[in-house]
Design a protein around this motif. Structure first.
Motif, PDB file in Angstrom:
ATOM      1  N   CYS A 104     -13.145 -99.178 107.165  1.00 38.95           N
ATOM      2  CA  CYS A 104     -12.191-100.164 106.644  1.00 38.95           C
ATOM      3  C   CYS A 104     -12.856-101.417 106.091  1.00 38.95           C
ATOM      4  O   CYS A 104     -12.333-102.038 105.166  1.00 38.95           O
ATOM      5  CB  CYS A 104     -11.193-100.549 107.734  1.00 38.95           C
ATOM      6  N   ASP A 105     -13.997-101.809 106.631  1.00 40.64           N
ATOM      7  CA  ASP A 105     -14.711-102.988 106.149  1.00 40.64           C
ATOM      8  C   ASP A 105     -15.685-102.666 105.016  1.00 40.64           C
ATOM      9  O   ASP A 105     -16.290-103.572 104.443  1.00 40.64           O
ATOM     10  CB  ASP A 105     -15.496-103.650 107.284  1.00 40.64           C
ATOM     11  N   GLY A 106     -15.897-101.380 104.765  1.00 38.17           N
ATOM     12  CA  GLY A 106     -16.828-100.971 103.724  1.00 38.17           C
ATOM     13  C   GLY A 106     -18.279-101.104 104.118  1.00 38.17           C
ATOM     14  O   GLY A 106     -19.165-101.005 103.276  1.00 38.17           O
ATOM     15  N   ASP A 107     -18.540-101.304 105.422  1.00 42.67           N
ATOM     16  CA  ASP A 107     -19.922-101.545 105.851  1.00 42.67           C
ATOM     17  C   ASP A 107     -20.498-100.436 106.728  1.00 42.67           C
ATOM     18  O   ASP A 107     -21.506-100.630 107.409  1.00 42.67           O
ATOM     19  CB  ASP A 107     -20.052-102.901 106.543  1.00 42.67           C
ATOM     20  N   ALA A 108     -19.882 -99.266 106.718  1.00 46.07           N
ATOM     21  CA  ALA A 108     -20.422 -98.098 107.422  1.00 46.07           C
ATOM     22  C   ALA A 108     -19.903 -96.839 106.738  1.00 46.07           C
ATOM     23  O   ALA A 108     -18.747 -96.772 106.308  1.00 46.07           O
ATOM     24  CB  ALA A 108     -20.014 -98.096 108.889  1.00 46.07           C
ATOM     25  N   VAL A 109     -20.772 -95.856 106.638  1.00 47.16           N
ATOM     26  CA  VAL A 109     -20.451 -94.581 105.997  1.00 47.16           C
ATOM     27  C   VAL A 109     -20.436 -93.487 107.061  1.00 47.16           C
ATOM     28  O   VAL A 109     -21.274 -93.475 107.971  1.00 47.16           O
ATOM     29  CB  VAL A 109     -21.511 -94.243 104.916  1.00 47.16           C
ATOM     30  N   LEU A 110     -19.470 -92.598 106.950  1.00 46.55           N
ATOM     31  CA  LEU A 110     -19.395 -91.428 107.811  1.00 46.55           C
ATOM     32  C   LEU A 110     -19.610 -90.200 106.944  1.00 46.55           C
ATOM     33  O   LEU A 110     -18.906 -90.003 105.951  1.00 46.55           O
ATOM     34  CB  LEU A 110     -18.024 -91.335 108.496  1.00 46.55           C
ATOM     35  N   LEU A 111     -20.608 -89.408 107.300  1.00 49.44           N
ATOM     36  CA  LEU A 111     -20.850 -88.132 106.625  1.00 49.44           C
ATOM     37  C   LEU A 111     -20.369 -87.021 107.550  1.00 49.44           C
ATOM     38  O   LEU A 111     -20.885 -86.871 108.658  1.00 49.44           O
ATOM     39  CB  LEU A 111     -22.338 -87.926 106.342  1.00 49.44           C
ATOM     40  N   ARG A 112     -19.397 -86.265 107.116  1.00 50.60           N
ATOM     41  CA  ARG A 112     -18.986 -85.077 107.854  1.00 50.60           C
ATOM     42  C   ARG A 112     -19.817 -83.942 107.265  1.00 50.60           C
ATOM     43  O   ARG A 112     -19.762 -83.692 106.062  1.00 50.60           O
ATOM     44  CB  ARG A 112     -17.492 -84.854 107.714  1.00 50.60           C
TER      45      ARG A 112
ATOM     46  N   LEU B 210     -27.502 -91.264 113.509  1.00 47.45           N
ATOM     47  CA  LEU B 210     -27.270 -92.459 112.716  1.00 47.45           C
ATOM     48  C   LEU B 210     -28.519 -92.693 111.887  1.00 47.45           C
ATOM     49  O   LEU B 210     -29.638 -92.607 112.407  1.00 47.45           O
ATOM     50  CB  LEU B 210     -27.030 -93.671 113.617  1.00 47.45           C
ATOM     51  N   ALA B 211     -28.330 -92.954 110.625  1.00 48.16           N
ATOM     52  CA  ALA B 211     -29.455 -93.260 109.740  1.00 48.16           C
ATOM     53  C   ALA B 211     -28.999 -94.344 108.778  1.00 48.16           C
ATOM     54  O   ALA B 211     -27.890 -94.860 108.892  1.00 48.16           O
ATOM     55  CB  ALA B 211     -29.911 -92.003 108.999  1.00 48.16           C
ATOM     56  N   TRP B 212     -29.838 -94.683 107.823  1.00 44.46           N
ATOM     57  CA  TRP B 212     -29.539 -95.736 106.857  1.00 44.46           C
ATOM     58  C   TRP B 212     -29.552 -95.168 105.454  1.00 44.46           C
ATOM     59  O   TRP B 212     -30.292 -94.229 105.164  1.00 44.46           O
ATOM     60  CB  TRP B 212     -30.569 -96.858 106.973  1.00 44.46           C
ATOM     61  N   MET B 213     -28.735 -95.765 104.607  1.00 50.01           N
ATOM     62  CA  MET B 213     -28.703 -95.397 103.197  1.00 50.01           C
ATOM     63  C   MET B 213     -28.818 -96.663 102.359  1.00 50.01           C
ATOM     64  O   MET B 213     -28.231 -97.687 102.704  1.00 50.01           O
ATOM     65  CB  MET B 213     -27.389 -94.706 102.833  1.00 50.01           C
ATOM     66  N   ASN B 214     -29.557 -96.552 101.260  1.00 52.29           N
ATOM     67  CA  ASN B 214     -29.484 -97.576 100.222  1.00 52.29           C
ATOM     68  C   ASN B 214     -28.598 -96.988  99.123  1.00 52.29           C
ATOM     69  O   ASN B 214     -28.095 -95.865  99.240  1.00 52.29           O
ATOM     70  CB  ASN B 214     -30.874 -98.000  99.733  1.00 52.29           C
ATOM     71  N   ARG B 215     -28.384 -97.737  98.064  1.00 52.47           N
ATOM     72  CA  ARG B 215     -27.506 -97.261  96.984  1.00 52.47           C
ATOM     73  C   ARG B 215     -27.999 -95.923  96.429  1.00 52.47           C
ATOM     74  O   ARG B 215     -27.217 -95.000  96.202  1.00 52.47           O
ATOM     75  CB  ARG B 215     -27.419 -98.300  95.872  1.00 52.47           C
ATOM     76  N   GLU B 216     -29.305 -95.808  96.212  1.00 55.94           N
ATOM     77  CA  GLU B 216     -29.868 -94.580  95.643  1.00 55.94           C
ATOM     78  C   GLU B 216     -29.629 -93.379  96.562  1.00 55.94           C
ATOM     79  O   GLU B 216     -29.306 -92.281  96.100  1.00 55.94           O
ATOM     80  CB  GLU B 216     -31.366 -94.774  95.380  1.00 55.94           C
ATOM     81  N   ALA B 217     -29.773 -93.582  97.870  1.00 54.37           N
ATOM     82  CA  ALA B 217     -29.559 -92.493  98.835  1.00 54.37           C
ATOM     83  C   ALA B 217     -28.104 -92.042  98.838  1.00 54.37           C
ATOM     84  O   ALA B 217     -27.813 -90.840  98.853  1.00 54.37           O
ATOM     85  CB  ALA B 217     -29.993 -92.925 100.229  1.00 54.37           C
ATOM     86  N   LEU B 218     -27.185 -93.016  98.819  1.00 57.45           N
ATOM     87  CA  LEU B 218     -25.768 -92.660  98.810  1.00 57.45           C
ATOM     88  C   LEU B 218     -25.398 -91.958  97.508  1.00 57.45           C
ATOM     89  O   LEU B 218     -24.697 -90.940  97.526  1.00 57.45           O
ATOM     90  CB  LEU B 218     -24.899 -93.898  99.031  1.00 57.45           C
ATOM     91  N   GLU B 219     -25.876 -92.458  96.391  1.00 65.29           N
ATOM     92  CA  GLU B 219     -25.600 -91.795  95.111  1.00 65.29           C
ATOM     93  C   GLU B 219     -26.141 -90.372  95.099  1.00 65.29           C
ATOM     94  O   GLU B 219     -25.475 -89.444  94.625  1.00 65.29           O
ATOM     95  CB  GLU B 219     -26.194 -92.604  93.963  1.00 65.29           C
TER      96      GLU B 219
ATOM     97  N   TRP C 250     -23.229-103.626 101.333  1.00 63.13           N
ATOM     98  CA  TRP C 250     -24.625-103.439 101.729  1.00 63.13           C
ATOM     99  C   TRP C 250     -25.073-104.634 102.567  1.00 63.13           C
ATOM    100  O   TRP C 250     -24.652-105.759 102.327  1.00 63.13           O
ATOM    101  CB  TRP C 250     -25.504-103.310 100.489  1.00 63.13           C
ATOM    102  N   ASN C 251     -25.956-104.408 103.555  1.00 57.68           N
ATOM    103  CA  ASN C 251     -26.467-105.524 104.350  1.00 57.68           C
ATOM    104  C   ASN C 251     -27.520-106.290 103.542  1.00 57.68           C
ATOM    105  O   ASN C 251     -27.766-105.976 102.379  1.00 57.68           O
ATOM    106  CB  ASN C 251     -26.989-105.047 105.718  1.00 57.68           C
ATOM    107  N   ALA C 252     -28.138-107.289 104.159  1.00 55.52           N
ATOM    108  CA  ALA C 252     -29.107-108.149 103.458  1.00 55.52           C
ATOM    109  C   ALA C 252     -30.304-107.368 102.940  1.00 55.52           C
ATOM    110  O   ALA C 252     -30.962-107.791 101.990  1.00 55.52           O
ATOM    111  CB  ALA C 252     -29.569-109.266 104.383  1.00 55.52           C
ATOM    112  N   ASP C 253     -30.590-106.213 103.547  1.00 57.69           N
ATOM    113  CA  ASP C 253     -31.698-105.360 103.109  1.00 57.69           C
ATOM    114  C   ASP C 253     -31.259-104.319 102.088  1.00 57.69           C
ATOM    115  O   ASP C 253     -32.038-103.439 101.716  1.00 57.69           O
ATOM    116  CB  ASP C 253     -32.337-104.665 104.311  1.00 57.69           C
TER     117      ASP C 253
END
Length: 131
Positions: A78-86, A31-40, A10-13
């Motif tokens: 690979c870095d764990g810092d971006a999510v791809l939703l198909r 492109l959008a943003w997710m926090n932990r709750e959104a991804l869960e 997760w980034n600093a935010d």
């Protein structure tokens, strides 16, 4: 889908960028943003849920427009810092401008040119408010 987001960086935010891609054509929709709750919630519900930075709350894609993103697969880079939703984009419109994709402008060497048409007037979709 499991609701544990795993090794996400997760980034600093507390957010991670999420790219939505059409599962059938490969077209990048948005492109959008997710926090932990959104991804869960996305993993649990099987539909795209994002974090709206402007509204400061979860945003289920399609809650205002009906243009839901049904999640087919979730990948982490690979870095764990971006999510791809198909996804399968229900209703055909991913962008709040009324276009299929948010990536509707292309650089032509001298400036940005619109290359995708508006499929539906955003005011008809949202009644004057964006998604």
């Amino acid at each position: 889908m499991s609701a544990d987001p795993g090794p996400v960086r997760w980034n600093a935010d507390g957010l991670v960028p999420a790219v939505a891609q059409d599962a059938d054509t490969g077209e990048v929709l948005m492109l959008a943003w997710m926090n932990r709750e959104a991804l869960e919630a996305t993993l649990r519900e099987g539909r795209a849920v994002y974090w709206s930075r402007s509204r400061g709350r979860l945003w289920r894609k399609g809650e205002a427009s009906g243009h839901v993103q049904e999640v087919v697969e979730v990948r982490l880079d690979c870095d764990g810092d971006a999510v791809l939703l198909r996804v399968r984009q229900r209703g055909g419109i991913a962008c709040h401008t009324g276009r299929r994709s948010c990536f509707y402008r292309a650089w032509d060497g001298t400036g940005w040119r619109e290359v995708l048409p508006v499929l539906r007037d955003p005011d008809e979709i949202y009644g004057g408010g964006g998604e």
